[in-house]
Design a protein around this motif. Structure first.
Motif, short mmCIF file in Angstrom:
data_model
loop_
_atom_site.label_atom_id
_atom_site.label_comp_id
_atom_site.label_asym_id
_atom_site.label_seq_id
_atom_site.Cartn_x
_atom_site.Cartn_y
_atom_site.Cartn_z
N ASP B 241 0.85 -1.17 0.00
CA ASP B 241 0.00 0.00 0.00
C ASP B 241 0.90 1.24 0.00
OD1 ASP B 241 -2.36 1.48 2.35
OD2 ASP B 241 -2.19 1.66 0.18
N ILE B 242 0.47 2.27 -0.65
CA ILE B 242 1.31 3.46 -0.70
C ILE B 242 1.08 4.38 0.48
CG2 ILE B 242 1.83 5.56 -1.96
CD1 ILE B 242 1.64 4.15 -4.48
N GLN B 243 -0.20 4.74 0.64
CA GLN B 243 -0.47 5.71 1.69
C GLN B 243 -0.70 5.03 3.02
OE1 GLN B 243 -3.09 8.74 0.32
NE2 GLN B 243 -3.33 9.70 2.32
N MET B 244 0.30 5.11 3.86
CA MET B 244 0.18 4.54 5.21
C MET B 244 0.76 5.54 6.19
SD MET B 244 1.26 0.53 4.75
CE MET B 244 2.76 0.76 3.82
N PRO B 245 0.25 5.56 7.40
CA PRO B 245 0.80 6.48 8.38
C PRO B 245 2.21 6.07 8.79
CG PRO B 245 -0.78 5.03 9.42
CD PRO B 245 -0.83 4.74 7.95
N GLU B 246 2.95 6.95 9.38
CA GLU B 246 4.32 6.71 9.85
C GLU B 246 5.30 6.49 8.72
OE1 GLU B 246 3.23 4.66 14.13
OE2 GLU B 246 4.92 3.91 12.97
N MET B 247 5.11 5.40 7.98
CA MET B 247 6.03 5.15 6.87
C MET B 247 5.23 4.75 5.64
SD MET B 247 9.05 2.32 6.46
CE MET B 247 9.96 2.80 7.89
N ASP B 248 5.32 5.53 4.59
CA ASP B 248 4.52 5.18 3.42
C ASP B 248 5.23 4.13 2.57
OD1 ASP B 248 5.26 8.28 1.68
OD2 ASP B 248 6.35 6.38 1.67
N GLY B 249 4.50 3.67 1.55
CA GLY B 249 5.00 2.57 0.73
C GLY B 249 6.29 2.90 0.01
N PHE B 250 6.43 4.15 -0.39
CA PHE B 250 7.65 4.53 -1.11
C PHE B 250 8.87 4.39 -0.21
CE2 PHE B 250 5.28 5.59 -4.62
CZ PHE B 250 4.37 6.62 -4.42
N GLU B 251 8.70 4.90 0.99
CA GLU B 251 9.82 4.86 1.93
C GLU B 251 10.18 3.42 2.27
OE1 GLU B 251 9.13 7.24 5.39
OE2 GLU B 251 11.05 6.64 6.28
N ALA B 252 9.16 2.62 2.53
CA ALA B 252 9.40 1.22 2.88
C ALA B 252 10.13 0.51 1.74
CB ALA B 252 8.08 0.52 3.19
N THR B 253 9.68 0.77 0.51
CA THR B 253 10.32 0.13 -0.63
C THR B 253 11.77 0.55 -0.75
OG1 THR B 253 8.23 0.06 -1.82
CG2 THR B 253 10.22 -0.22 -3.13
N GLY B 254 12.00 1.85 -0.53
CA GLY B 254 13.37 2.35 -0.59
C GLY B 254 14.28 1.61 0.37
N ILE B 255 13.77 1.38 1.56
CA ILE B 255 14.57 0.69 2.57
C ILE B 255 14.82 -0.76 2.17
CG2 ILE B 255 14.54 -0.14 4.96
CD1 ILE B 255 13.13 2.45 5.71
N ILE B 256 13.80 -1.39 1.62
CA ILE B 256 13.95 -2.78 1.20
C ILE B 256 14.99 -2.89 0.09
CG2 ILE B 256 12.76 -4.69 0.03
CD1 ILE B 256 10.18 -3.57 1.52
N ARG B 257 14.94 -1.95 -0.87
CA ARG B 257 15.92 -2.01 -1.97
C ARG B 257 17.33 -1.79 -1.44
NH1 ARG B 257 12.95 -5.00 -4.71
NH2 ARG B 257 11.33 -4.04 -6.00
N LEU B 285 13.12 -8.38 -4.94
CA LEU B 285 11.76 -8.86 -4.78
C LEU B 285 10.81 -8.04 -5.64
CD1 LEU B 285 9.85 -10.67 -2.92
CD2 LEU B 285 9.55 -8.58 -1.59
N PRO B 286 9.97 -8.67 -6.43
CA PRO B 286 8.96 -7.88 -7.14
C PRO B 286 8.03 -7.19 -6.14
CG PRO B 286 9.11 -10.09 -8.08
CD PRO B 286 9.93 -10.09 -6.81
N ILE B 287 8.02 -5.87 -6.19
CA ILE B 287 7.14 -5.11 -5.30
C ILE B 287 6.16 -4.33 -6.15
CG2 ILE B 287 6.97 -3.31 -3.54
CD1 ILE B 287 9.73 -4.00 -2.60
N LEU B 288 4.87 -4.58 -5.91
CA LEU B 288 3.84 -3.87 -6.65
C LEU B 288 3.11 -2.94 -5.69
CD1 LEU B 288 2.37 -6.78 -8.79
CD2 LEU B 288 3.80 -4.91 -9.58
N ALA B 289 2.96 -1.69 -6.12
CA ALA B 289 2.23 -0.74 -5.30
C ALA B 289 0.74 -1.01 -5.42
CB ALA B 289 2.55 0.69 -5.77
N MET B 290 0.06 -0.84 -4.32
CA MET B 290 -1.40 -0.94 -4.38
C MET B 290 -1.92 0.48 -4.22
SD MET B 290 -2.46 -4.33 -2.23
CE MET B 290 -1.94 -3.67 -0.67
N THR B 291 -2.60 0.94 -5.22
CA THR B 291 -3.07 2.32 -5.14
C THR B 291 -4.58 2.37 -5.29
OG1 THR B 291 -2.77 2.60 -7.50
CG2 THR B 291 -0.94 3.22 -6.10
N ALA B 292 -5.18 3.18 -4.45
CA ALA B 292 -6.63 3.37 -4.57
C ALA B 292 -6.93 4.32 -5.72
CB ALA B 292 -7.19 3.89 -3.26
#
Lengths: 144, 336
Positions: B241-257, B285-292
């Motif tokens: 998911d992209i929009q999440m409180p505290e840490m959004d999806g972009f940030e999390a993905t950045g850390i994983i990469r 890892l294939p990471i797909l964003a889930m966007t509303a």
């Protein structure tokens, strides 16, 4: 397949929920996920939605009382709310959420307060309709 | 000994198969019953100098009802084939083996072609990552190649073999085939992490993925997802998911990469052994964003942060298939 009157009633009610715009295609997707392994999937999701959204409504109500309004926070809550509504196919609720968020962007306190009432109203109406629907469906002995 | 069934012999090369500690013994749903009946009567040959690895691969394939023999030498394959009256129609090649000696590989391919076979063999690559398979593009020009991702898992292996049993499917829904059916073949047995702070969305995603036969794990925040995706892990994909409180999806993905880059670089420099990382040297890892709300800008932002694509939330079957098929069944000619 010969339907008994109760089953016909359920089908009719289901049809009108869609026709009147209370539910959209996503609800059908949920129904598709229901099977022998998950016989009550739809009702479970809807129940979860109402539990979850009760919490959100409470949070939003509180946030609407603080002055000045924290539009970002309100928008965040409503984003959640809209997301959940979307997931169960709650069309009218979702639309009201969109309206609310527009008022957040416009930083209109009056707009937010007003549309929030509408959100709650649609939310309640849908809950009653779905409760009736599930009850009827149970009585009719259908899986859905 | 190769079974004298003229059209049903599979050769498996597994020079570099990884041994997965997370190997699941129980396929979900009733896969094992359905699958083994399809493969009954088939025979496979595993070529692997490493007896322990070969034993693992053999175990995977035997569970599908395929008879398995093991040999350690490529050349022995041909002596076995030409003397018997069998035809190979499925060849699984470990990517490392293939790349190690391209001359030998090319020679092998030619030899296979020259065999007087009714049905040309279908080639499978056992690969660690998408990028490594690009280098093997040469093969795909020769045969319909299918990539099977490692570590091997029963459901995935079965699904890949099954797809090859059918008409050559290049990652597109068959005409008239319902997308859910295709999704089932793509996702069955895959381990997928879904990250979303919204309970309802998680539950719906779980329902959908379960229906397609995937093993789903939930995380309700970027923060809780990160330790799960630190290599080595055995997830096949992540929906974030992209929009999440505290840490959004972009940030999390950045850390994983960042974590993946770190591990890859350390393996490359010999600071850590690749065996410690499930024999995978290129973690991605294939990471797909889930966007509303799917808008163009979001798509670009997804890619910029290291995501591999996006799907809408809630899942829409056709779109989901399109996105997922890029990783689990890359079409031979596609440049990703």
């Amino acid at each position: 397949m010969e339907r008994n009157p109760l089953q016909r009633q359920v089908a009719y009610m289901r049809r009108s929920l869609f026709d009147q715009g209370y539910l959209d295609e996503q609800f059908v997707q949920l129904e598709d996920l229901q099977d022998d392994a998950n016989p009550n999937f739809v009702e479970e999701i809807v129940t979860l939605f109402y539990t979850d959204s009760a919490r959100l409504i409470h949070n939003i109500e509180q946030a609407l009382e603080s002055r000045p309004l924290d539009f970002i926070r309100l928008d965040d809550y409503m984003h959640q709310f809209k997301g959940s509504s979307s997931s169960i196919g709650a069309k009218k609720v979702k639309n009201e959420c969109t309206q609310f968020r527009e008022h957040c962007s416009a930083r209109s306190a009056e707009g937010c307060v007003r549309t929030f009432q509408q959100v709650k109203q649609e939310h309640t109406i849908l809950r009653r309709k779905l409760e009736t629907y599930f009850q009827l469906a149970r009585q009719a002995g259908l899986a859905n | 000994m190769l079974i004298a069934n003229p059209s049903k012999v599979t050769t498996v090369f597994s020079g570099g198969c990884s041994i997965s500690n997370e190997y699941k013994c129980q396929p979900t749903n009733n896969q094992s019953n359905a699958v083994s009946s399809e493969f009954q009567g088939m025979a496979a040959l595993v070529v692997d100098p490493n007896p322990v690895r070969a034993k693992v691969s053999r175990h995977h394939i035997q569970r599908l009802g395929i008879h398995v023999e093991v040999t350690s030498d490529l050349n022995q394959v041909f002596s076995g084939i030409s003397s018997g009256n069998t035809a190979i129609n499925r060849v699984l090649v470990e990517h490392d083996v293939w790349d190690k000696d391209s001359n030998l590989s090319a020679l092998f391919v030619n030899k296979l072609k020259k065999l007087d076979l009714e049905v040309p063999p279908k080639l499978f690559l056992l690969a660690n990552s998408i990028s490594s398979t690009r280098n093997s593009a040469a093969i795909s020009g020769v045969y319909n190649s299918t990539v099977i991702m490692k570590p091997l898992r029963a459901g995935m292996l079965a699904a890949s073999l099954q797809r090859a049993l059918g008409v050559g499917n290049k990652g597109v829904c068959q005409n008239g085939e319902h997308p859910s059916l295709s999704l089932r073949s793509l996702l069955r047995g895959r381990k997928i992490l879904v990250v979303d702070d919204n309970n309802v969305n998680l539950r719906v995603a779980a329902g959908a993925l379960k229906k397609y036969g995937a093993d789903m794990v939930c995380a309700d925040s970027g923060k809780s997802a990160i330790p799960l995706l630190k290599p080595p892990h055995d997830f096949d994909a992540c929906f974030m998911d992209i929009q999440m409180p505290e840490m959004d999806g972009f940030e999390a993905t950045g850390i994983i990469r960042e974590m993946e880059r770190n591990v890859n670089s350390r393996i490359q420099h010999g600071e850590v052994s690749v065996e410690a990382y499930a024999n995978i040297s290129n973690w991605h890892l294939p990471i797909l964003a889930m966007t509303a709300d799917v808008i163009q800008a979001t798509h670009e932002e997804c890619l910029r942060c290291g995501m591999d694509g996006h799907v809408s939330k809630p899942f829409e079957a056709e779109q989901l298939y399109r996105e997922v098929s890029r990783f689990f069944q890359p079409p031979p000619e596609q440049n990703q």
